[in-house]
Design a protein around this motif. Structure first.
Motif, PDB file in Angstrom:
ATOM      1  N   UNK A  88       0.823  -1.206   0.000  1.00  0.00           N
ATOM      2  CA  UNK A  88       0.000   0.000   0.000  1.00  0.00           C
ATOM      3  C   UNK A  88       0.861   1.262   0.000  1.00  0.00           C
ATOM      4  N   UNK A  89       1.928   1.248   0.825  1.00  0.00           N
ATOM      5  CA  UNK A  89       2.697   2.495   0.970  1.00  0.00           C
ATOM      6  C   UNK A  89       3.652   2.741  -0.208  1.00  0.00           C
ATOM      7  N   UNK A  90       3.688   1.789  -1.181  1.00  0.00           N
ATOM      8  CA  UNK A  90       4.554   1.983  -2.354  1.00  0.00           C
ATOM      9  C   UNK A  90       3.785   2.513  -3.563  1.00  0.00           C
ATOM     10  N   UNK A  91       2.450   2.623  -3.405  1.00  0.00           N
ATOM     11  CA  UNK A  91       1.643   2.858  -4.605  1.00  0.00           C
ATOM     12  C   UNK A  91       1.984   4.179  -5.288  1.00  0.00           C
ATOM     13  N   UNK A  92       2.054   5.244  -4.486  1.00  0.00           N
ATOM     14  CA  UNK A  92       2.278   6.564  -5.091  1.00  0.00           C
ATOM     15  C   UNK A  92       3.609   6.575  -5.834  1.00  0.00           C
ATOM     16  N   UNK A  93       4.610   6.014  -5.204  1.00  0.00           N
ATOM     17  CA  UNK A  93       5.951   5.997  -5.811  1.00  0.00           C
ATOM     18  C   UNK A  93       5.958   5.136  -7.085  1.00  0.00           C
ATOM     19  N   UNK A  94       5.285   3.983  -7.025  1.00  0.00           N
ATOM     20  CA  UNK A  94       5.237   3.101  -8.204  1.00  0.00           C
ATOM     21  C   UNK A  94       4.577   3.827  -9.373  1.00  0.00           C
ATOM     22  N   UNK A  95       3.485   4.547  -9.077  1.00  0.00           N
ATOM     23  CA  UNK A  95       2.784   5.250 -10.157  1.00  0.00           C
ATOM     24  C   UNK A  95       3.636   6.401 -10.690  1.00  0.00           C
ATOM     25  N   UNK A  96       4.226   7.150  -9.754  1.00  0.00           N
ATOM     26  CA  UNK A  96       5.011   8.320 -10.176  1.00  0.00           C
ATOM     27  C   UNK A  96       6.168   7.906 -11.101  1.00  0.00           C
ATOM     28  N   UNK A  97       6.813   6.782 -10.784  1.00  0.00           N
ATOM     29  CA  UNK A  97       8.001   6.395 -11.568  1.00  0.00           C
ATOM     30  C   UNK A  97       7.684   5.299 -12.581  1.00  0.00           C
ATOM     31  N   UNK A  99       6.672   2.198 -12.268  1.00  0.00           N
ATOM     32  CA  UNK A  99       7.332   0.935 -11.943  1.00  0.00           C
ATOM     33  C   UNK A  99       6.272  -0.160 -11.928  1.00  0.00           C
ATOM     34  N   UNK A 100       6.566  -1.266 -12.574  1.00  0.00           N
ATOM     35  CA  UNK A 100       5.594  -2.356 -12.687  1.00  0.00           C
ATOM     36  C   UNK A 100       5.900  -3.402 -11.625  1.00  0.00           C
ATOM     37  N   UNK A 101       4.935  -3.679 -10.738  1.00  0.00           N
ATOM     38  CA  UNK A 101       5.245  -4.667  -9.705  1.00  0.00           C
ATOM     39  C   UNK A 101       5.079  -6.101 -10.201  1.00  0.00           C
ATOM     40  N   UNK A 102       5.896  -6.975  -9.642  1.00  0.00           N
ATOM     41  CA  UNK A 102       5.630  -8.404  -9.719  1.00  0.00           C
ATOM     42  C   UNK A 102       4.764  -8.693  -8.496  1.00  0.00           C
ATOM     43  N   UNK A 103       3.570  -9.244  -8.738  1.00  0.00           N
ATOM     44  CA  UNK A 103       2.604  -9.448  -7.639  1.00  0.00           C
ATOM     45  C   UNK A 103       2.790 -10.850  -7.087  1.00  0.00           C
ATOM     46  N   UNK A 104       3.161 -10.924  -5.813  1.00  0.00           N
ATOM     47  CA  UNK A 104       3.629 -12.189  -5.252  1.00  0.00           C
ATOM     48  C   UNK A 104       2.610 -12.917  -4.386  1.00  0.00           C
ATOM     49  N   UNK A 105       1.466 -12.289  -4.099  1.00  0.00           N
ATOM     50  CA  UNK A 105       0.413 -13.002  -3.366  1.00  0.00           C
ATOM     51  C   UNK A 105      -0.931 -12.323  -3.645  1.00  0.00           C
ATOM     52  N   UNK A 106      -2.006 -12.929  -3.135  1.00  0.00           N
ATOM     53  CA  UNK A 106      -3.337 -12.378  -3.424  1.00  0.00           C
ATOM     54  C   UNK A 106      -3.497 -10.985  -2.824  1.00  0.00           C
ATOM     55  N   UNK A 107      -2.850 -10.738  -1.693  1.00  0.00           N
ATOM     56  CA  UNK A 107      -2.925  -9.420  -1.066  1.00  0.00           C
ATOM     57  C   UNK A 107      -2.365  -8.353  -2.000  1.00  0.00           C
ATOM     58  N   UNK A 108      -1.241  -8.649  -2.637  1.00  0.00           N
ATOM     59  CA  UNK A 108      -0.640  -7.675  -3.561  1.00  0.00           C
ATOM     60  C   UNK A 108      -1.514  -7.497  -4.799  1.00  0.00           C
TER      61      UNK A 108
END
Ligand code: PLP
Length: 391
Positions: A88-97, A99-108
């Motif tokens: 959750x706390x990485x979302x703004x940074x991921x969007x701003x830069x 960055x594409x996450x690798x989603x490692x569990x259902x929570x992500x």
């Protein structure tokens, strides 16, 4: 002041050549590059830039911080994937830069898809399914839940799917085929837009392992992903150091801490300015080698913090004077042979290379050069990799 310490030379042309070789071997699949941990400690800025110039468009790093740094190096065009996932706390940074996450569990998956819904646009991702590593990625029960409730993927389409091989440096290991089949079944069920399974050694397993996107790391940096075979990749790293002192000892004199080596004959010893503070592992005590031209000189005694001592009794005196240069890593002391002597893997040797070394980058020329042709032909290599797979 003229620098006198060890010199670490990083050959960017060799990295470009290794990338081209991997891309040829991948034969149609896209070839990404894994540049986490500061490009395996070789310097992400120089390494990622040369890979981008060589045609690489997709880069994997481990952490968000690495992704942010890489974005500023590569600019907008590159795709940057974060292997360690998203919170959750990485979302703004991921969007701003971007960055594409690798989603490692259902929570992500839930976090990223909720973010996509809030943004009102699909967000790119790769879902990691675990096929045996038990490290990161959705375990079987989560994959089942996802399959039976595709609404969980709202906002994520088109998504990618990846998994990671656990024993692919052994081509005959049956776990390779098991993982490949399991991954292929997940792809049939979940229908990703692109699929990725192979790291460096996986690329050498042949076409059935390539899917849409391969993700090599260590082969780019010159290590042989398949230690039982000839290395199809070019050496990237060379570490040299100059002799500080030469001395003669006679039996029963000893060398270094704990007197772990004793002379049985008159012995000539060279002391070199490299030690465990530089990442020259202590496990190399009385085991490793350095070289003078093509001649190996065994390490005697314990590795100290800043020094090693080597046996130069058999070497020509004029080649082993104070100030003469020794090869610590580089032909004939390959990264892989040093790792073997240290009881470790090339990854650890590279990521341990210390900050005191003066780094010199040999630039890439930007075109295939003659040494591309002296190495094994990529097509015949691919053929033999396929043969091994189907055997
Ligand atoms: C998920 C994943 N993919 C690819 C790689 C690259 O592997 P290699 O360096 O063996 O090519 C790594 C490296 O650790 C990894 O963790």
């Amino acid at each position: 002041m003229e620098p006198t310490g060890p010199v670490l030379t990083i050959d960017l042309e060799a990295i470009a050549r290794n990338y081209r070789r991997l891309r040829d071997l991948a034969a149609g699949a896209e070839c990404a590059a894994v540049v986490k941990a500061n490009a395996y400690n070789l310097g992400i800025e120089r390494v990622a830039s040369v890979l981008q110039q060589t045609g690489c468009r997709t880069f994997f790093v481990a952490t968000l911080e690495e992704g942010v740094a890489l974005r500023s190096i590569l600019g907008e065009r590159a795709e940057i994937l974060i292997l360690n996932g998203v919170g959750e706390r990485h979302l703004a940074c991921s969007l701003e830069h971007r960055l594409t996450p690798v989603l490692n569990d259902l929570g992500q998956i839930e976090t990223w898809s909720a973010c996509a819904r809030r943004q009102g646009r699909p967000l790119s991702s790769i879902i990691h399914v675990d096929t045996g590593m038990s490290r990161l990625g959705l375990p079987d029960e989560e994959i089942r839940l996802l399959r039976h409730d595709p609404a969980r993927l709202a906002g994520l389409e088109p998504f990618g799917l990846m998994s990671h091989l656990l024993a692919c440096d052994e081509p005959q290991n049956e776990r390779n085929d098991q993982q490949r089949k399991e991954f292929a079944a997940h792809c049939r069920n979940l229908r990703p837009a692109r699929a990725s399974l192979a790291n460096s050694a996986g690329v050498l397993l042949g076409a059935p392992y390539h899917f849409d996107l391969v993700r090599p790391g260590i082969a780019l940096y010159g290590s042989n992903p398949r230690p039982a075979d000839l290395n199809p990749f070019s050496e990237v790293v060379r570490l040299t150091a100059k002799i500080l002192q030469v001395r003669h000892i006679d039996p029963p004199q000893t060398v270094g801490y704990d007197a772990s080596w004793s002379a049985r004959r008159p012995t000539r010893i060279a002391t070199l300015p490299v030690g465990y503070a530089d990442g020259y592992l202590r496990s190399l005590s009385n085991r490793g080698f350095c070289a003078f031209d093509d001649i190996l000189a065994p390490i005697l005694g314990r590795i100290s913090m800043d020094l090693i001592t080597v046996d130069i009794t058999e070497l020509p005196e004029e080649r082993t004077l104070p100030g003469s240069e020794a090869t610590i890593i580089g032909h004939p002391v390959t990264l892989d042979s040093l790792a073997l002597s240290a009881g470790t893997i090339a990854y650890e040797i590279l990521t341990s290379l210390g900050p005191r070394y003066r780094r010199v980058y040999r630039p890439a020329t930007g075109k295939s050069n003659a040494s591309d042709q002296t190495e094994p032909d990529a097509r015949s290599l691919r053929k033999s990799a396929n043969n091994e797979t189907s055997a």
